[in-house]
Design an enzyme around this catalytic site. Sequence first.
Site: not given
Length: 269
Positions: A173, A169
Amino acid sequence: MSIHKGVALVTGASRGIGRAIALRLANDGYTIALNDVPSNLPSLTILKNEIESIKYGGQNLRALSVPADMREEEQVKAMVEKTVRDLGTLDVMVANAGLYKSAAPMVDTKSEDFDDTLAVNIRGVFLCYKYAAKQMIAQHTQRGGGAGGTIIGAASVAAKQGLAGLSAYSTSKWAVRGLTQASALELAPYGIRVNAYAPGFTVTKLVEDFAVTSKLDPRKFFADLSQDVPLKRMGAPDDIANLVSFLVSDQASYITGQSVSINGGTFFD
């Protein structure tokens, strides 16, 4: 003659932050194209009906459902094309759709989970930026210059501070930040601004799922996180929607290439 502000396309709009953004931009006067995966079409239909019950300047707003899988280039391209064909233009793209697979140490993260996370969180954002930019560049040329549109991506506090257990994740990002900065430079000559929002932990189903997969009680998890926030509360989807409303407005006309933190003071740039 319509007094609506333009057309905004919001991905991942069926719930959480995407839903809040769609409703806020609708109340700001935008016609809204609503995206999510095809399996979430019933939720999009409910939201579409809710938006079309809103009046702006005495006129009913219009909304359009454009289901598509952000991992599939032809579907993203078709989503943008349908939006323009049915609504006439594309002035705002909010590439909000995101995926969280699991909380696990990097050494235990499955390759397929890593790939799936990047496929949605960065490839999907890239495809939204790409096809929105193509359309906005064409509109800029047709209009003979001026403001060309606004593109917004979904970053995260994990885009600025790597989080243990969230290697996939965090990677995705951080990539959104780089894509946003490069795109802002490339698209500035066409009057197109590109920014991202970088929220901290927000009360959404995504964060609740994080708690569940981490074998934590969601209510206690939220309460404990709130104690670590200087403002002593979790973020709400409306907090992010308010930021997006500002970033797409003329008041933010000198802001581009930024990933704006919105986290209650838990992290300072």
